[in-house]
Design an enzyme around this catalytic site. Structure first.
Site, PDB file in Angstrom:
ATOM      1  NE  ARG A   1      -3.697  -2.634   0.095  1.00 22.03           N
ATOM      2  CZ  ARG A   1      -3.115  -3.588  -0.423  1.00 22.03           C
ATOM      3  NH1 ARG A   1      -2.205  -3.737  -1.195  1.00 22.03           N
ATOM      4  NH2 ARG A   1      -3.950  -4.613  -0.257  1.00 22.03           N
TER       5      ARG A   1
ATOM      6  CB  SER B   1      -9.233  -1.843   3.986  1.00 17.54           C
ATOM      7  OG  SER B   1      -9.767  -2.731   3.396  1.00 17.54           O
TER       8      SER B   1
ATOM      9  CD  GLU C   1      -5.441   0.333   2.660  1.00 16.09           C
ATOM     10  OE1 GLU C   1      -5.914   0.080   1.582  1.00 16.09           O
ATOM     11  OE2 GLU C   1      -5.410  -0.835   3.345  1.00 16.09           O
TER      12      GLU C   1
END
Length: 338
Positions: free
Chosen positions: A164, A238, A334
Site C-alpha cells: 500500500r 479498509s 491506510e
C-alpha cells in the site's frame, strides 16, 4: 479553464464529508494541467490533487487550489499474441477499467474488481486485493511535477512499490500529479483463485473451469457481502493496513490468543489481519453518533451521514490505542488524513 471558489468536495470523497476547497479546477488533459501549474497567477498558491477521494479523510477545509485530474482514455499501445499494453488516463474509474479488461479478455486486474477510486490513485496506493497488487501489471506511470510542470515517466521499479505504498506517498509525496499509467496484461491469463473465499464462491457459482470474468464476478460478490457501498454509507474501504510483525512476536501473540490468524510473508515476517484485531478488541458494529465501525467488517469506519472527518479521525485513534493495549500491535492507517 475555469477556477471556481469555495467548492464543496462532498461529491469527491467517498466518506461523503462536507469540506470545501478554497479554489477548485477540473483538468481534462495533460496540457490543461501543465497550463494551470505554470500560470503565474497560481504559481504561489498551494496545490492539492484530488481524484476520486476513495482513500482520504477530509478533516478540514482545503485552503489551496484543488486540482481534479479528469484525464480519460484507454488505448492499446502494444500487443503480441500473449500480451497487450494499455495506456490509461488517470481520470478513468478504476472498476470501469477492470471491466473493460474483462470484457476484452485481458487478464491481470480481475482480482481488483470493485475497488473504488480512479486509475491515477491506484499506483500511488499500490492497490491490492485477493492475492494481487497493481505493481504486478503496471509498466510505467506518467506524472507531472507540480512545481515545474514538467512531465516524467516512472518505470515500475522507479515507483518503489511496497505494501500500500509507492514513491508518490513517500519520497515524492505532494510533488507530482499522476496523469496516466500503462498496464501489461495477459491474453492467456493465469488465474489467481488461491484465497479460500474466492474458491468457495466460484464453487457456489458452479464455475468448474473459471474465466477471468468468473473471478471478477466472485470477487464482486465477496466485496458486496462484506463491504458497504459508499453510495449508501460513507466509507473509504479498509481504513487500516494489515500489520506485519516479526515471527517471534507472532509466536508470543499466539500463546495468549491461539486463534489469531497469521499469514507468513517471508521467513521473518507474518501479516496479521487488522480486521480480526479490531473485532476481537470489541469495536465491530460500534457507533458513536453519526460515525462508527461497520457491523459486517471491522476494518471499515463509516459515516452514516452528518459525521465529520475530525470525529472519524478521533475514533480511529481510539481503535489504535485499544488494539495496541490488548495486542501490542500498532495499527497504521491506510487512509490518508487531510
Amino acid at each position: 479553464m475555469l477556477v471556481q471558489s469555495n467548492v464543496s468536495l462532498r461529491h469527491l470523497n467517498t466518506f461523503g464529508l462536507d469540506a470545501d476547497a478554497r479554489y477548485f479546477i477540473n483538468v481534462t488533459s495533460v496540457d490543461e494541467l501543465t497550463a494551470i501549474l505554470r500560470d503565474p497567477e497560481w504559481k504561489g498558491t498551494p496545490k492539492f490533487i484530488l481524484g476520486g477521494g476513495s482513500n482520504i479523510l477530509l478533516t478540514q477545509d482545503i485552503e489551496a487550489l484543488v486540482i481534479h485530474p479528469d484525464i480519460r482514455g484507454i488505448t492499446v499501445i502494444g500487443e503480441t499474441e500473449e500480451t497487450v499494453v494499455l495506456a490509461v488516463g488517470a481520470g478513468e474509474v478504476w472498476h470501469d477499467f477492470v471491466m473493460h479488461c474483462v470484457d476484452n479478455g485481458y487478464g491481470g486486474v480481475e482480482n481488483l474488481s470493485l475497488i473504488p477510486g480512479t486509475v491515477g490513485a491506484a499506483p500511488m496506493q499500490n492497490i491490492g486485493a485477493y492475492g494481487v497488487e497493481i505493481k504486478s501489471v503496471i509498466g510505467s506511470v506518467e506524472a507531472v511535477n507540480i512545481e515545474s510542470g514538467e512531465k516524467r515517466i516512472f518505470s515500475n521499479a522507479e515507483c518503489e512499490f511496497g505494501y500500500r505504498e509507492s514513491i508518490f506517498k513517500k519520497a515524492l509525496k505532494h510533488q507530482y500529479v499522476i496523469t496516466g499509467a500503462t498496464f501489461r496484461l495477459s491474453k492467456k491469463p493465469v488465474l489467481n483463485a488461491a484465497y479460500g473465499d474466492v474458491q468457495k464462491t466460484l464453487q457456489e457459482m458452479g464455475a468448474e473451469n473459471p474465466t477471468i470474468r468468473d473471478i471478477s464476478e466472485a470477487i464482486m460478490q465477496i466485496r458486496r457481502s462484506k463491504l458497504p457501498d459508499p453510495a449508501e454509507i460513507g466509507n473509504a474501504g479498509s481504513f487500516f493496513k494489515n500489520p506485519e510483525i516479526p515471527v517471534a512476536q507472532f509466536a508470543q501473540l499466539r500463546e495468549t490468543f491461539p486463534e489469531v490468524p497469521g499469514y507468513p510473508i517471508d521467513a521473518e515476517t507474518v501479516k496479521v489481519p487488522a480486521g480480526w484485531l479490531i473485532e476481537r478488541a470489541g469495536w465491530k458494529g460500534y457507533r458513536e453518533g453519526e460515525i462508527g465501525v461497520h457491523a459486517r467488517q471491522a476494518l471499515v469506519l463509516v459515516n452514516y451521514g452528518g459525521g465529520t472527518g475530525a470525529q472519524i479521525k478521533a475514533l480511529s485513534e481510539k481503535i489504535q490505542a485499544s488494539v495496541a493495549g490488548q495486542f501490542g500491535i500498532r495499527l497504521n492507517a491506510e487512509v490518508n488524513f487531510i
